[in-house]
Design a protein around this motif. Structure first.
Motif, PDB file in Angstrom:
ATOM      1  N   GLN A  32       0.851  -1.192   0.000  1.00 53.97           N
ATOM      2  CA  GLN A  32       0.000   0.000   0.000  1.00 53.97           C
ATOM      3  C   GLN A  32       0.887   1.242   0.000  1.00 53.97           C
ATOM      4  O   GLN A  32       1.782   1.386   0.817  1.00 53.97           O
ATOM      5  CB  GLN A  32      -0.899   0.005   1.235  1.00 53.97           C
ATOM      6  CG  GLN A  32      -1.881   1.167   1.280  1.00 53.97           C
ATOM      7  CD  GLN A  32      -2.718   1.154   2.554  1.00 53.97           C
ATOM      8  OE1 GLN A  32      -2.254   0.717   3.616  1.00 53.97           O
ATOM      9  NE2 GLN A  32      -3.950   1.620   2.470  1.00 53.97           N
ATOM     10  N   THR A  45      -4.787  14.855  -2.841  1.00 52.62           N
ATOM     11  CA  THR A  45      -4.173  13.534  -2.943  1.00 52.62           C
ATOM     12  C   THR A  45      -5.112  12.447  -2.443  1.00 52.62           C
ATOM     13  O   THR A  45      -5.167  11.350  -2.997  1.00 52.62           O
ATOM     14  CB  THR A  45      -2.840  13.504  -2.159  1.00 52.62           C
ATOM     15  OG1 THR A  45      -1.952  14.471  -2.732  1.00 52.62           O
ATOM     16  CG2 THR A  45      -2.180  12.135  -2.223  1.00 52.62           C
ATOM     17  N   THR A  46      -5.882  12.754  -1.404  1.00 49.99           N
ATOM     18  CA  THR A  46      -6.871  11.796  -0.900  1.00 49.99           C
ATOM     19  C   THR A  46      -7.913  11.485  -1.975  1.00 49.99           C
ATOM     20  O   THR A  46      -8.305  10.320  -2.159  1.00 49.99           O
ATOM     21  CB  THR A  46      -7.564  12.351   0.357  1.00 49.99           C
ATOM     22  OG1 THR A  46      -6.593  12.575   1.377  1.00 49.99           O
ATOM     23  CG2 THR A  46      -8.607  11.376   0.882  1.00 49.99           C
ATOM     24  N   ALA A  49      -6.299   9.305  -4.556  1.00 50.20           N
ATOM     25  CA  ALA A  49      -6.106   7.964  -3.987  1.00 50.20           C
ATOM     26  C   ALA A  49      -7.412   7.167  -4.001  1.00 50.20           C
ATOM     27  O   ALA A  49      -7.431   5.985  -4.378  1.00 50.20           O
ATOM     28  CB  ALA A  49      -5.573   8.087  -2.557  1.00 50.20           C
ATOM     29  N   GLY A  53      -8.065   4.055  -6.318  1.00 47.72           N
ATOM     30  CA  GLY A  53      -8.271   2.803  -5.611  1.00 47.72           C
ATOM     31  C   GLY A  53      -9.518   2.060  -6.061  1.00 47.72           C
ATOM     32  O   GLY A  53      -9.607   0.833  -5.917  1.00 47.72           O
ATOM     33  N   THR A  60      -5.905   1.195  -2.164  1.00 46.64           N
ATOM     34  CA  THR A  60      -6.008   2.653  -2.050  1.00 46.64           C
ATOM     35  C   THR A  60      -4.878   3.165  -1.168  1.00 46.64           C
ATOM     36  O   THR A  60      -4.689   2.681  -0.057  1.00 46.64           O
ATOM     37  CB  THR A  60      -7.357   3.054  -1.428  1.00 46.64           C
ATOM     38  OG1 THR A  60      -8.417   2.579  -2.264  1.00 46.64           O
ATOM     39  CG2 THR A  60      -7.463   4.564  -1.280  1.00 46.64           C
ATOM     40  N   PRO A  61      -4.090   4.130  -1.658  1.00 47.16           N
ATOM     41  CA  PRO A  61      -2.976   4.657  -0.865  1.00 47.16           C
ATOM     42  C   PRO A  61      -3.423   5.230   0.475  1.00 47.16           C
ATOM     43  O   PRO A  61      -4.527   5.764   0.605  1.00 47.16           O
ATOM     44  CB  PRO A  61      -2.404   5.758  -1.773  1.00 47.16           C
ATOM     45  CG  PRO A  61      -2.760   5.327  -3.157  1.00 47.16           C
ATOM     46  CD  PRO A  61      -4.112   4.693  -3.025  1.00 47.16           C
ATOM     47  N   VAL A  63      -3.004   8.139   3.037  1.00 50.09           N
ATOM     48  CA  VAL A  63      -2.556   9.532   2.987  1.00 50.09           C
ATOM     49  C   VAL A  63      -2.700  10.150   4.370  1.00 50.09           C
ATOM     50  O   VAL A  63      -3.764  10.096   4.975  1.00 50.09           O
ATOM     51  CB  VAL A  63      -3.372  10.347   1.959  1.00 50.09           C
ATOM     52  CG1 VAL A  63      -2.784  11.748   1.805  1.00 50.09           C
ATOM     53  CG2 VAL A  63      -3.415   9.639   0.604  1.00 50.09           C
ATOM     54  N   PHE A 292       0.119   5.406  -9.890  1.00 53.45           N
ATOM     55  CA  PHE A 292      -0.533   6.430  -9.076  1.00 53.45           C
ATOM     56  C   PHE A 292      -0.114   7.829  -9.554  1.00 53.45           C
ATOM     57  O   PHE A 292      -0.942   8.737  -9.674  1.00 53.45           O
ATOM     58  CB  PHE A 292      -0.170   6.246  -7.601  1.00 53.45           C
ATOM     59  CG  PHE A 292      -0.764   7.278  -6.680  1.00 53.45           C
ATOM     60  CD1 PHE A 292      -2.136   7.368  -6.515  1.00 53.45           C
ATOM     61  CD2 PHE A 292       0.052   8.154  -5.976  1.00 53.45           C
ATOM     62  CE1 PHE A 292      -2.700   8.318  -5.657  1.00 53.45           C
ATOM     63  CE2 PHE A 292      -0.490   9.102  -5.129  1.00 53.45           C
ATOM     64  CZ  PHE A 292      -1.872   9.182  -4.968  1.00 53.45           C
ATOM     65  N   TYR A 296      -2.441  10.845 -11.198  1.00 56.42           N
ATOM     66  CA  TYR A 296      -2.445  12.203 -10.653  1.00 56.42           C
ATOM     67  C   TYR A 296      -2.339  13.251 -11.763  1.00 56.42           C
ATOM     68  O   TYR A 296      -2.984  14.302 -11.698  1.00 56.42           O
ATOM     69  CB  TYR A 296      -1.295  12.381  -9.658  1.00 56.42           C
ATOM     70  CG  TYR A 296      -1.646  13.240  -8.462  1.00 56.42           C
ATOM     71  CD1 TYR A 296      -2.245  14.485  -8.615  1.00 56.42           C
ATOM     72  CD2 TYR A 296      -1.387  12.814  -7.161  1.00 56.42           C
ATOM     73  CE1 TYR A 296      -2.580  15.265  -7.514  1.00 56.42           C
ATOM     74  CE2 TYR A 296      -1.714  13.597  -6.056  1.00 56.42           C
ATOM     75  CZ  TYR A 296      -2.313  14.817  -6.249  1.00 56.42           C
ATOM     76  OH  TYR A 296      -2.647  15.607  -5.172  1.00 56.42           O
TER      77      TYR A 296
END
Length: 336
Positions: A32, A45-46, A49, A53, A60-61, A63, A292, A296
């Motif tokens: 992860q 970023t959330t 993610a 995800g 899902t990363p 954060v 990822f 972005y």
């Protein structure tokens, strides 16, 4: 038959190395992505993610909001699964921070410029102010100010003390702590520009008598506090202002109201670029890290009509966007 000392030593060494290898394998099994850093960039970023995800290809990363300075310190502490893979930053990484990274073996870094943000000063909808100049902000919040040619402890208790045209309301401003990139931006974009001293670094000292309240790395907490207190002001990124526009308002700064249009055009002069830094040495080790980064910078995310614009991110111009995408495509090494 007795074993030789060498045979015993070899057997013990084999067990030790096997144990170390097992620990290393356990540590390297992290699947992860871990991101730390700026509270301003955190919601962007959330969102990426969570969106990424949903594809189900990777986890899902995770954060975390730690502040830009604190996040970069964690990011630069070393290479390996015990250290973050990426860091959000509401300012560019400093040369001194980069040198710390290199010293700790973090030698390959990808810089992603994701867009722009306006640094806003906001108040309750029923608040007493409609706008401020940068000079007024400096005179309200500096630890020392010039009076009759001498630098003295800031004597201003109310906004009327700062300027006779302002209301006689106690100065109370909630803002970020020193570990925050937003604090760094505030010092540069407000305090330095509002200060008339030749040595601009001398303008950085913020008063510590209660007029300025460090509210931690939680920008949502600042929003809640100014909603509850009609006389308080809050300092945070434009996205938090836009999300709460029904309950708070942004002050005009030097006569210009913060908005998507004024920030993107440069008319609002308290704007700043936002960044995400990726640890390239973790690409191919932590699953999905390159993918990822590609998500972005996709048009779907940071394009003019991308989903991050709905969160308040001011999109890059065409030239910047092409450069950012090319940096990710080629995994260009960052150097300040």
């Amino acid at each position: 038959m007795k074993k030789s000392k060498f045979a015993v030593f070899f057997a013990v060494s084999l067990l030790v190395f096997s144990h170390i290898a097992n620990i290393a394998n356990a540590q390297s099994s992290r699947d992860q992505i871990a991101v730390v850093g700026s509270s301003t960039v955190y919601p962007f970023t959330t969102t990426v993610a969570e969106q990424w995800g949903r594809s189900g290809k990777f986890k899902t990363p995770k954060v975390e909001s730690t502040g830009t300075g604190g996040g970069i310190k964690m990011f630069c502490a070393g290479v390996g699964p015990a250290h973050p893979d990426a860091v959000n930053a509401s300012r560019a990484m400093k040369k001194s921070e980069f040198e710390t990274c290199v010293k700790n073996g973090v030698t390959d870094i990808l810089e992603i410029k994701i867009g722009f943000d306006g640094l806003t000063i906001a108040e309750n909808k029923a608040g007493p102010l409609s706008g401020l100049t940068k000079k007024q902000v400096y005179l309200a919040l500096a630890k020392t100010i010039p009076v009759n040619g001498q630098m003295v402890a800031n004597p201003n208790k109310t906004w009327k003390d700062v300027d006779a045209s302002l209301p006689a309301v106690k100065i109370e401003v909630l803002g970020p702590p020193p570990t925050s990139g937003t604090r760094d931006s505030f010092l540069e974009l407000f305090m330095e520009e509002g200060c008339e001293l030749e040595n601009k670094k001398a303008c950085h000292a913020i008063r510590e008598d209660g007029a300025y309240v460090e509210a931690g790395e939680n920008d949502n907490l600042i929003v809640q506090k100014i909603i509850a207190n009609k006389n308080a002001l809050g300092i945070f990124g434009y996205s938090f202002l836009e999300e709460n526009a029904d309950r708070i308002k942004g002050l005009k700064i030097n006569g210009v109201e913060p908005s998507f249009e004024t920030i993107s055009s440069g008319e609002y002069t308290a704007a700043r670029p936002l960044f995400v830094y990726i640890k390239k040495q973790h690409i191919g080790v932590i699953p999905g890290l390159k993918e990822f980064a590609e998500e972005y910078v996709s048009d779907f995310a940071i394009g003019e009509e991308g989903y991050l614009s709905d969160r308040g991110l001011v999109s890059l111009g065409e030239e910047d966007l092409v450069k950012t995408r090319n940096n990710v495509k080629t995994l260009k090494n960052f150097k300040p």
